[in-house]
Design a protein around this motif. Structure first.
Motif, PDB file in Angstrom:
ATOM      1  N   ALA A 138       0.838  -1.202   0.000  1.00  0.00           N
ATOM      2  CA  ALA A 138       0.000   0.000   0.000  1.00  0.00           C
ATOM      3  C   ALA A 138       0.872   1.251   0.000  1.00  0.00           C
ATOM      4  N   LEU A 139       0.464   2.233  -0.784  1.00  0.00           N
ATOM      5  CA  LEU A 139       1.103   3.538  -0.698  1.00  0.00           C
ATOM      6  C   LEU A 139       0.635   4.229   0.579  1.00  0.00           C
ATOM      7  N   THR A 140       1.485   5.034   1.164  1.00  0.00           N
ATOM      8  CA  THR A 140       1.165   5.729   2.405  1.00  0.00           C
ATOM      9  C   THR A 140       0.852   7.190   2.131  1.00  0.00           C
ATOM     10  N   ILE A 141      -0.273   7.653   2.669  1.00  0.00           N
ATOM     11  CA  ILE A 141      -0.551   9.080   2.723  1.00  0.00           C
ATOM     12  C   ILE A 141      -0.645   9.431   4.196  1.00  0.00           C
ATOM     13  N   GLY A 142       0.151  10.401   4.629  1.00  0.00           N
ATOM     14  CA  GLY A 142       0.158  10.686   6.055  1.00  0.00           C
ATOM     15  C   GLY A 142       0.888  11.963   6.402  1.00  0.00           C
ATOM     16  N   THR A 143       0.774  12.311   7.668  1.00  0.00           N
ATOM     17  CA  THR A 143       1.513  13.441   8.193  1.00  0.00           C
ATOM     18  C   THR A 143       2.951  13.027   8.477  1.00  0.00           C
ATOM     19  N   LEU A 144       3.797  14.004   8.696  1.00  0.00           N
ATOM     20  CA  LEU A 144       5.198  13.718   9.008  1.00  0.00           C
ATOM     21  C   LEU A 144       5.281  13.417  10.504  1.00  0.00           C
ATOM     22  N   ASP A 145       4.848  12.208  10.850  1.00  0.00           N
ATOM     23  CA  ASP A 145       4.682  11.844  12.250  1.00  0.00           C
ATOM     24  C   ASP A 145       4.942  10.360  12.435  1.00  0.00           C
ATOM     25  N   GLY A 146       5.471  10.006  13.600  1.00  0.00           N
ATOM     26  CA  GLY A 146       5.635   8.604  13.936  1.00  0.00           C
ATOM     27  C   GLY A 146       6.474   7.849  12.919  1.00  0.00           C
ATOM     28  N   ALA A 147       6.054   6.622  12.636  1.00  0.00           N
ATOM     29  CA  ALA A 147       6.805   5.764  11.726  1.00  0.00           C
ATOM     30  C   ALA A 147       6.723   6.234  10.276  1.00  0.00           C
ATOM     31  N   ASN A 148       5.822   7.183   9.975  1.00  0.00           N
ATOM     32  CA  ASN A 148       5.802   7.738   8.614  1.00  0.00           C
ATOM     33  C   ASN A 148       7.154   8.344   8.247  1.00  0.00           C
ATOM     34  N   VAL A 149       7.840   8.890   9.245  1.00  0.00           N
ATOM     35  CA  VAL A 149       9.158   9.489   8.996  1.00  0.00           C
ATOM     36  C   VAL A 149      10.134   8.417   8.524  1.00  0.00           C
ATOM     37  N   GLU A 150      10.141   7.274   9.208  1.00  0.00           N
ATOM     38  CA  GLU A 150      11.034   6.191   8.816  1.00  0.00           C
ATOM     39  C   GLU A 150      10.650   5.607   7.464  1.00  0.00           C
ATOM     40  N   ILE A 151       9.340   5.484   7.211  1.00  0.00           N
ATOM     41  CA  ILE A 151       8.904   4.964   5.915  1.00  0.00           C
ATOM     42  C   ILE A 151       9.354   5.890   4.789  1.00  0.00           C
ATOM     43  N   ARG A 152       9.200   7.194   4.987  1.00  0.00           N
ATOM     44  CA  ARG A 152       9.641   8.154   3.971  1.00  0.00           C
ATOM     45  C   ARG A 152      11.134   8.000   3.706  1.00  0.00           C
ATOM     46  N   ASP A 153      11.927   7.831   4.755  1.00  0.00           N
ATOM     47  CA  ASP A 153      13.366   7.689   4.588  1.00  0.00           C
ATOM     48  C   ASP A 153      13.721   6.435   3.795  1.00  0.00           C
ATOM     49  N   GLU A 154      12.903   5.387   3.927  1.00  0.00           N
ATOM     50  CA  GLU A 154      13.198   4.128   3.240  1.00  0.00           C
ATOM     51  C   GLU A 154      12.685   4.111   1.807  1.00  0.00           C
ATOM     52  N   VAL A 155      11.486   4.651   1.567  1.00  0.00           N
ATOM     53  CA  VAL A 155      10.886   4.540   0.232  1.00  0.00           C
ATOM     54  C   VAL A 155      11.171   5.750  -0.640  1.00  0.00           C
ATOM     55  N   GLY A 156      11.586   6.866  -0.036  1.00  0.00           N
ATOM     56  CA  GLY A 156      11.845   8.083  -0.800  1.00  0.00           C
ATOM     57  C   GLY A 156      10.620   8.961  -0.904  1.00  0.00           C
ATOM     58  N   ASP A 157      10.845  10.266  -1.056  1.00  0.00           N
ATOM     59  CA  ASP A 157       9.743  11.232  -1.108  1.00  0.00           C
ATOM     60  C   ASP A 157       8.765  10.962  -2.236  1.00  0.00           C
ATOM     61  N   GLN A 158       9.254  10.380  -3.329  1.00  0.00           N
ATOM     62  CA  GLN A 158       8.392  10.179  -4.492  1.00  0.00           C
ATOM     63  C   GLN A 158       7.419   9.012  -4.293  1.00  0.00           C
ATOM     64  N   ASN A 159       7.608   8.218  -3.239  1.00  0.00           N
ATOM     65  CA  ASN A 159       6.771   7.037  -3.028  1.00  0.00           C
ATOM     66  C   ASN A 159       5.920   7.129  -1.752  1.00  0.00           C
ATOM     67  N   ILE A 160       5.755   8.318  -1.242  1.00  0.00           N
ATOM     68  CA  ILE A 160       4.897   8.551  -0.085  1.00  0.00           C
ATOM     69  C   ILE A 160       4.259   9.925  -0.246  1.00  0.00           C
ATOM     70  N   PHE A 161       3.047  10.069   0.245  1.00  0.00           N
ATOM     71  CA  PHE A 161       2.322  11.327   0.098  1.00  0.00           C
ATOM     72  C   PHE A 161       2.201  11.970   1.476  1.00  0.00           C
ATOM     73  N   ILE A 162       3.004  12.989   1.720  1.00  0.00           N
ATOM     74  CA  ILE A 162       3.018  13.684   3.000  1.00  0.00           C
ATOM     75  C   ILE A 162       2.137  14.938   2.912  1.00  0.00           C
ATOM     76  N   PHE A 163       1.303  15.149   3.916  1.00  0.00           N
ATOM     77  CA  PHE A 163       0.437  16.329   3.927  1.00  0.00           C
ATOM     78  C   PHE A 163       0.465  16.939   5.328  1.00  0.00           C
ATOM     79  N   GLY A 164      -0.062  18.127   5.426  1.00  0.00           N
ATOM     80  CA  GLY A 164      -0.358  18.709   6.720  1.00  0.00           C
ATOM     81  C   GLY A 164       0.795  19.415   7.393  1.00  0.00           C
ATOM     82  N   LEU A 165       0.506  19.918   8.594  1.00  0.00           N
ATOM     83  CA  LEU A 165       1.476  20.649   9.382  1.00  0.00           C
ATOM     84  C   LEU A 165       2.547  19.718   9.924  1.00  0.00           C
ATOM     85  N   THR A 166       3.737  20.248  10.105  1.00  0.00           N
ATOM     86  CA  THR A 166       4.784  19.511  10.808  1.00  0.00           C
ATOM     87  C   THR A 166       4.559  19.687  12.313  1.00  0.00           C
TER      88      THR A 166
END
Length: 216
Positions: free
Chosen positions: A116-144
């Protein structure tokens, strides 16, 4: 906290409902919103959100204009046996906690590892997922987390309500009992939490960004 943020996803489902009702022939990617969970007997707000999810589903799923375009389902008593079906069946993982307010978990990792592709805030394990899959493979939204902290004390959710027609229409459907004709006023505590009591979890602050990210 996680239940309270489900209001954001409820509001987006209503936004999609309104878009399709405004133009039944609109060309959109069909969506099925899958909610799953359970609430302790005394957890009033969580139980009310679960009821809202089911009420939205009862309207959406029986509207012929939305056939094959939009569905909303709630799977009760969330447990491992349900997770074993939900994770591999999902195409989009919604990880929408308020940045800086949710502990890292493994649910979003299980979604990601099942494709599954992830859409989420820059929070929790989403940060680690972004680091592993790259910015182009995750959809980050919202306030930091930093922006959430900065806006405390000066955030006014009514400004967003007054200035964003789609969000206002979505909230107004809840407020005017469109989803609760047989129980008028039952969802007023949710509306009040958003508009009258400061929207502590900043649903409305993140919602425009969430809607935009969904369009990608």
């Amino acid at each position: 906290h996680e239940y309270k943020r489900q209001l954001l996803l409820c509001l987006y489902a209503i936004v999609m409902f309104n878009r399709i009702k405004d133009n039944p022939n609109v060309d959109i990617i069909p969506r099925t919103f899958i909610f799953a969970g359970k609430a302790a007997p005394g957890y009033f707000i969580a139980k009310l959100i679960i009821k809202l999810i089911n009420q939205i589903g009862s309207v959406v799923n029986h509207d012929p204009d939305l056939k094959d375009k939009l569905k909303v389902v709630f799977l009760p008593d969330y447990r491992v046996s349900l997770a074993e079906r939900i994770f591999p069946a999902s195409e989009l993982s919604e990880q929408i906690s308020t940045a800086g307010m949710e502990a890292s978990g493994t649910g979003n990792m299980k979604f990601a590892m099942n494709g599954a592709l992830t859409i989420g805030t820059l929070d929790g394990a989403n940060v680690e997922i972004r680091d592993e899959v790259g910015d182009q493979n995750i959809f980050i939204f919202g306030l930091t987390a930093e922006q959430v902290a900065e806006r405390r004390g000066q955030y006014n959710p009514r400004e967003i309500y007054n200035n964003n027609e789609e969000i206002r229409r979505a909230i107004d459907l809840i407020r005017t009992d469109f989803f609760s004709l047989n129980e008028p006023g039952i969802f007023q505590p949710l509306v009040s939490a958003l508009l009258d009591h400061g929207d502590y979890y900043m649903h409305l602050a993140d919602l425009p960004s969430f809607i935009e990210a969904q369009s990608n």
